[in-house]
Design a protein around this motif. Structure first.
Motif, PDB file in Angstrom:
ATOM      1  N   ILE A  12      10.020  39.945   2.136  1.00 43.39           N
ATOM      2  CA  ILE A  12       8.993  39.037   2.530  1.00 43.39           C
ATOM      3  C   ILE A  12       7.656  39.666   2.089  1.00 43.39           C
ATOM      4  O   ILE A  12       6.741  38.836   1.795  1.00 43.39           O
ATOM      5  N   LEU A  13       7.341  40.927   2.531  1.00 46.60           N
ATOM      6  CA  LEU A  13       6.112  41.360   2.021  1.00 46.60           C
ATOM      7  C   LEU A  13       5.723  41.244   0.493  1.00 46.60           C
ATOM      8  O   LEU A  13       4.546  41.106   0.018  1.00 46.60           O
ATOM      9  N   LEU A  14       6.895  41.674  -0.388  1.00 48.84           N
ATOM     10  CA  LEU A  14       6.602  41.469  -1.707  1.00 48.84           C
ATOM     11  C   LEU A  14       6.331  40.129  -2.211  1.00 48.84           C
ATOM     12  O   LEU A  14       5.582  39.850  -2.775  1.00 48.84           O
ATOM     13  N   HIS A  15       7.100  39.139  -1.551  1.00 50.83           N
ATOM     14  CA  HIS A  15       6.894  37.663  -1.846  1.00 50.83           C
ATOM     15  C   HIS A  15       5.469  37.380  -1.435  1.00 50.83           C
ATOM     16  O   HIS A  15       4.762  36.794  -2.184  1.00 50.83           O
ATOM     17  N   LYS A  16       5.134  37.428  -0.190  1.00 50.71           N
ATOM     18  CA  LYS A  16       3.643  37.119   0.207  1.00 50.71           C
ATOM     19  C   LYS A  16       2.746  37.968  -0.467  1.00 50.71           C
ATOM     20  O   LYS A  16       1.543  37.305  -0.738  1.00 50.71           O
ATOM     21  N   GLY A  56      -4.418  31.272  -6.582  1.00 52.11           N
ATOM     22  CA  GLY A  56      -5.705  31.134  -6.343  1.00 52.11           C
ATOM     23  C   GLY A  56      -5.938  30.667  -4.963  1.00 52.11           C
ATOM     24  O   GLY A  56      -7.069  30.525  -4.184  1.00 52.11           O
ATOM     25  N   GLU A  57      -5.017  30.064  -4.254  1.00 54.52           N
ATOM     26  CA  GLU A  57      -4.942  29.945  -2.876  1.00 54.52           C
ATOM     27  C   GLU A  57      -3.739  30.543  -2.013  1.00 54.52           C
ATOM     28  O   GLU A  57      -2.795  30.750  -2.459  1.00 54.52           O
ATOM     29  N   ALA A  58      -3.965  30.773  -0.500  1.00 52.52           N
ATOM     30  CA  ALA A  58      -2.765  31.296   0.127  1.00 52.52           C
ATOM     31  C   ALA A  58      -1.845  30.214   0.258  1.00 52.52           C
ATOM     32  O   ALA A  58      -2.078  29.080   0.394  1.00 52.52           O
ATOM     33  N   LYS A  59      -0.466  30.600   0.426  1.00 54.97           N
ATOM     34  CA  LYS A  59       0.847  29.551   0.400  1.00 54.97           C
ATOM     35  C   LYS A  59       1.565  30.273   1.404  1.00 54.97           C
ATOM     36  O   LYS A  59       1.684  31.372   1.527  1.00 54.97           O
ATOM     37  N   PRO A  60       2.127  29.428   2.364  1.00 58.19           N
ATOM     38  CA  PRO A  60       2.971  30.027   3.503  1.00 58.19           C
ATOM     39  C   PRO A  60       4.241  30.431   2.928  1.00 58.19           C
ATOM     40  O   PRO A  60       4.871  29.956   1.843  1.00 58.19           O
ATOM     41  N   TYR A  61       4.678  31.375   3.652  1.00 57.02           N
ATOM     42  CA  TYR A  61       6.233  31.779   3.283  1.00 57.02           C
ATOM     43  C   TYR A  61       7.182  30.639   3.759  1.00 57.02           C
ATOM     44  O   TYR A  61       7.257  30.928   5.118  1.00 57.02           O
ATOM     45  N   THR A  62       7.942  30.116   3.137  1.00 57.57           N
ATOM     46  CA  THR A  62       8.764  29.100   3.542  1.00 57.57           C
ATOM     47  C   THR A  62      10.214  29.573   4.013  1.00 57.57           C
ATOM     48  O   THR A  62      10.605  30.715   3.621  1.00 57.57           O
ATOM     49  N   THR A  63      11.173  28.669   4.725  1.00 56.67           N
ATOM     50  CA  THR A  63      12.184  29.080   5.369  1.00 56.67           C
ATOM     51  C   THR A  63      13.210  29.393   4.099  1.00 56.67           C
ATOM     52  O   THR A  63      14.177  30.042   4.406  1.00 56.67           O
ATOM     53  N   HIS A  64      13.008  28.475   3.045  1.00 58.03           N
ATOM     54  CA  HIS A  64      14.061  28.798   1.845  1.00 58.03           C
ATOM     55  C   HIS A  64      13.555  29.994   1.379  1.00 58.03           C
ATOM     56  O   HIS A  64      14.843  30.916   1.120  1.00 58.03           O
ATOM     57  N   SER A  65      12.747  30.881   1.057  1.00 57.84           N
ATOM     58  CA  SER A  65      12.298  31.930   0.770  1.00 57.84           C
ATOM     59  C   SER A  65      12.807  32.922   1.643  1.00 57.84           C
ATOM     60  O   SER A  65      13.575  34.071   1.186  1.00 57.84           O
TER      61      SER A  65
END
Length: 123
Positions: free
Chosen positions: A66-70, A78-87
């Motif tokens: 999770i930390l690596l992906h985020k 260029g913009e913040a993206k949410p960590y999804t349920t799929h991830s």
């Protein structure tokens, strides 16, 4: 924007260290953390040692992914993206695969709760 990238870089490094992607992390980081978690849980009940080690190992791997992906997303995008349920689901499935190794180590007595630790802690 730069603060997010620095924070993302830090999260990615910590995540990489906790994730099973580095060849050395299990021996140096994850197994000691999982072992400590298992010993802590075994203070409640010695029978909970193996489930505690497994849960601790899962937690270190899943949190690492999770930390690596985020962190990588924060650094690259260029913009913040949410960590999804799929991830999260993908990271969880990969962690389950590595759990088999930990179970084998406990079943064959390579990882155990030393009596000296339990008696020193009053367990």
């Amino acid at each position: 924007m730069e603060t997010r990238r620095v924070k993302g870089g830090f999260l990615a490094v910590v995540g990489f260290i906790l994730s099973p992607l580095s060849w050395w992390n299990d021996l140096v980081v994850n197994l000691p953390l999982a072992y400590a978690f298992g010993v802590g849980v075994a203070l409640i009940s010695r029978d909970w040692f193996l489930p505690g080690v497994i849960a601790g190992y899962w937690l270190t791997n899943v949190v690492g992914f999770i930390l690596l992906h985020k962190g990588a997303i924060d650094v690259i995008s260029g913009e913040a993206k949410p960590y999804t349920t799929h991830s999260l689901a993908k990271d969880f499935v990969i962690s389950i695969g590595y759990t088999g190794l930990v179970v084998v180590l406990v079943v064959f007595g390579i990882l155990t709760v030393p009596d000296s630790i339990l008696s020193a802690l009053g367990g």
